[in-house]
Design a protein around this motif. Structure first.
Motif, mmCIF file in Angstrom:
data_model
loop_
_atom_site.group_PDB
_atom_site.id
_atom_site.type_symbol
_atom_site.label_atom_id
_atom_site.label_comp_id
_atom_site.label_asym_id
_atom_site.label_seq_id
_atom_site.Cartn_x
_atom_site.Cartn_y
_atom_site.Cartn_z
ATOM 1 N N LEU A 190 0.837 -1.190 0.000
ATOM 2 C CA LEU A 190 0.000 0.000 0.000
ATOM 3 C C LEU A 190 0.876 1.244 0.000
ATOM 4 C CD1 LEU A 190 -2.860 1.300 0.371
ATOM 5 C CD2 LEU A 190 -2.459 1.124 2.842
ATOM 6 N N ALA A 191 0.571 2.169 -0.909
ATOM 7 C CA ALA A 191 1.392 3.374 -1.039
ATOM 8 C C ALA A 191 0.501 4.582 -1.269
ATOM 9 C CB ALA A 191 2.369 3.231 -2.207
ATOM 10 N N GLU A 192 0.955 5.722 -0.776
ATOM 11 C CA GLU A 192 0.263 6.984 -1.004
ATOM 12 C C GLU A 192 1.014 7.777 -2.059
ATOM 13 O OE1 GLU A 192 -1.368 10.922 1.448
ATOM 14 O OE2 GLU A 192 -0.153 9.400 2.471
ATOM 15 N N PHE A 196 -3.535 10.129 -2.878
ATOM 16 C CA PHE A 196 -4.363 9.002 -3.295
ATOM 17 C C PHE A 196 -3.602 7.723 -2.987
ATOM 18 C CE2 PHE A 196 -6.617 6.235 -6.317
ATOM 19 C CZ PHE A 196 -7.924 6.603 -6.042
ATOM 20 N N PHE A 197 -4.328 6.646 -2.748
ATOM 21 C CA PHE A 197 -3.693 5.410 -2.294
ATOM 22 C C PHE A 197 -3.806 4.312 -3.338
ATOM 23 C CE2 PHE A 197 -4.660 7.828 1.446
ATOM 24 C CZ PHE A 197 -3.534 7.654 2.248
ATOM 25 N N GLU A 198 -2.735 3.554 -3.459
ATOM 26 C CA GLU A 198 -2.698 2.397 -4.363
ATOM 27 C C GLU A 198 -2.427 1.148 -3.544
ATOM 28 O OE1 GLU A 198 -3.359 0.443 -7.706
ATOM 29 O OE2 GLU A 198 -3.305 2.647 -7.739
ATOM 30 N N LEU A 199 -3.336 0.176 -3.664
ATOM 31 C CA LEU A 199 -3.180 -1.117 -2.998
ATOM 32 C C LEU A 199 -2.920 -2.162 -4.079
ATOM 33 C CD1 LEU A 199 -3.362 -2.793 -0.333
ATOM 34 C CD2 LEU A 199 -5.778 -3.165 -0.912
ATOM 35 N N PRO A 200 -1.656 -2.476 -4.346
ATOM 36 C CA PRO A 200 -1.370 -3.398 -5.446
ATOM 37 C C PRO A 200 -1.745 -4.832 -5.114
ATOM 38 C CG PRO A 200 0.657 -2.808 -4.301
ATOM 39 C CD PRO A 200 -0.432 -1.968 -3.692
ATOM 40 N N VAL A 201 -2.073 -5.596 -6.151
ATOM 41 C CA VAL A 201 -2.178 -7.039 -5.995
ATOM 42 C C VAL A 201 -0.771 -7.555 -5.695
ATOM 43 C CG1 VAL A 201 -2.711 -9.214 -7.150
ATOM 44 C CG2 VAL A 201 -4.141 -7.184 -7.557
ATOM 45 N N THR A 202 -0.623 -8.301 -4.624
ATOM 46 C CA THR A 202 0.706 -8.743 -4.177
ATOM 47 C C THR A 202 1.316 -9.722 -5.181
ATOM 48 O OG1 THR A 202 0.044 -8.452 -1.885
ATOM 49 C CG2 THR A 202 1.968 -9.853 -2.295
ATOM 50 N N ASN A 203 2.598 -9.510 -5.482
ATOM 51 C CA ASN A 203 3.356 -10.382 -6.378
ATOM 52 C C ASN A 203 4.574 -10.962 -5.664
ATOM 53 O OD1 ASN A 203 3.058 -9.806 -9.850
ATOM 54 N ND2 ASN A 203 1.676 -8.858 -8.383
ATOM 55 N N PHE A 204 5.020 -12.111 -6.126
ATOM 56 C CA PHE A 204 6.318 -12.651 -5.725
ATOM 57 C C PHE A 204 7.128 -12.909 -6.989
ATOM 58 C CE2 PHE A 204 3.547 -16.442 -6.006
ATOM 59 C CZ PHE A 204 4.274 -17.258 -6.871
ATOM 60 N N ILE A 205 8.380 -13.288 -6.829
ATOM 61 C CA ILE A 205 9.246 -13.566 -7.976
ATOM 62 C C ILE A 205 9.369 -15.071 -8.173
ATOM 63 C CG2 ILE A 205 11.551 -13.335 -8.961
ATOM 64 C CD1 ILE A 205 9.930 -10.735 -8.916
ATOM 65 N N GLU A 206 8.900 -15.518 -9.317
ATOM 66 C CA GLU A 206 9.040 -16.930 -9.686
ATOM 67 C C GLU A 206 10.406 -17.127 -10.335
ATOM 68 O OE1 GLU A 206 5.935 -19.543 -11.955
ATOM 69 O OE2 GLU A 206 7.369 -18.736 -13.420
ATOM 70 N N GLN A 207 11.112 -18.173 -9.906
ATOM 71 C CA GLN A 207 12.459 -18.443 -10.418
ATOM 72 C C GLN A 207 12.653 -19.962 -10.518
ATOM 73 O OE1 GLN A 207 15.095 -16.497 -7.614
ATOM 74 N NE2 GLN A 207 14.205 -17.540 -5.868
#
Length: 332
Positions: A190-192, A196-207
């Motif tokens: 979550l970032a301002e 205004f606020f953005e709640l991103p869909v959480t991602n991880f790194i596939e390797q």
């Protein structure tokens, strides 16, 4: 340390059902795409709510409203009422391609499905109309939004702010450069930004070593429970986002074999995966607080964003390889 905030979000939407390609076909409505009805049983949002409630959890439903241009108002009103009756959260989702049904020839696809394809003034109008549609269906005034296909851009955020929204949840690192037209801000928490606020869909790194490293969203249909648990553990241990957002769809528990859902079956492995996730969150409530977006104020969001961590947890290859095997079995 405060518990990690977790948001279990469901994009709740109908399907065009091939109607743009074949005028003889009609969009697929509540029974299949929302309630997931097969053989007298519901495998859609009623089951999703039942599983979450079993473990004392609340869900966030991003409800699409422009389907009204084909189905009329009552289709979505029934959905909103069923969600609110059980104490879950309703926020706004939008697929502007339903605007094509207001035209003489919907098959011409004059109206894009991506919000980002419209100029700021038009996005402002569309969001004002959609907001009123959702309220007309009985929902409280929405404060959060997710664009269909994650298809937002910076103009979308401006249009949302003008319409009184506090938060967008369209940012998805895996979709940047595709339908998601937001800049690559490297967000995973979550970032301002400019109030205004953005709640991103959480991602991880596939390797996996089989293909280049890539971001993977926490989509209940696309990742395993073990991968989700790994991301949650990283967040708890300070190596991941303080606000974790999981995504699923109203139809996530169904496998359809045709665009009209004439033949479909329950995706029992996905259902079990969601049950495992809800059980884990319920049993570890001291570490993870499953929250909704309704009622959050600007001050609440600012506090939640204060110690944000935009780390993308790396996934051990064996977990992703095990997921490949499970996905293969599901396709068979």
């Amino acid at each position: 340390m405060l518990p990690i905030n977790v948001f279990l979000t469901i994009d709740t939407e109908h399907s065009i059902g091939g109607a743009f390609a074949d005028p003889a076909l009609k969009p697929v409505g509540n029974d299949k795409r929302i309630y997931g009805r097969i053989g007298g049983r519901d495998y859609g949002i009623p089951l999703q709510m039942e599983i979450a409630e079993r473990f004392g959890l609340k869900l966030v439903f991003f409800v699409e409203v422009f389907n009204r241009h084909f189905f009329g108002a009552d289709e979505t009103r029934r959905v909103v009422e069923s969600i609110l009756r059980r104490g879950h959260d309703v926020q706004l989702h939008l697929h502007p391609n339903y605007l094509n049904f207001t035209l003489a020839r919907p098959q011409d696809l004059t109206c894009s499905d991506l919000c980002a394809d419209y100029p700021l003034a038009r996005q402002t109008e569309l969001l004002a109309e959609a907001r009123e549609m959702l309220i007309d269906c009985g929902a409280p005034s929405p404060t959060a939004f997710r664009a269909g296909c994650f298809g937002a851009d910076e103009a979308t955020l401006k249009a949302l702010a003008v319409n009184g929204f506090l938060l967008d949840s369209s940012y998805n690192q895996a979709f940047l450069g595709g339908p998601c037209r937001l800049p690559d801000w490297g967000l995973n928490d979550l970032a301002e930004r400019d109030g205004f606020f953005e709640l991103p869909v959480t991602n991880f790194i596939e390797q996996t070593g089989l293909r280049p490293r890539r971001p993977m969203p926490l989509d209940i249909n696309g990742v395993s429970f073990e991968e989700m648990r790994r991301v949650l553990a990283a967040a708890r241990d300070g190596a991941g986002p303080r606000n974790v957002t999981v995504i699923l769809h109203s139809f996530s528990f169904l496998k359809a074999y045709d665009v009209q859902y004439r033949r479909a079956r329950p995706r029992r492995e996905v259902i079990r995966r969601f049950e495992k996730l809800c059980r884990f969150l319920g049993e570890n409530a001291g570490d993870f607080s499953v929250r909704t977006l309704d009622g959050l104020t600007r001050n609440d969001l600012a506090e939640m964003a204060r110690d944000r961590c935009d780390t993308f947890p790396p996934m051990p290859p064996h977990l992703s390889l095990a997921r490949f095997g499970g996905q293969l079995l599901d396709r068979l």
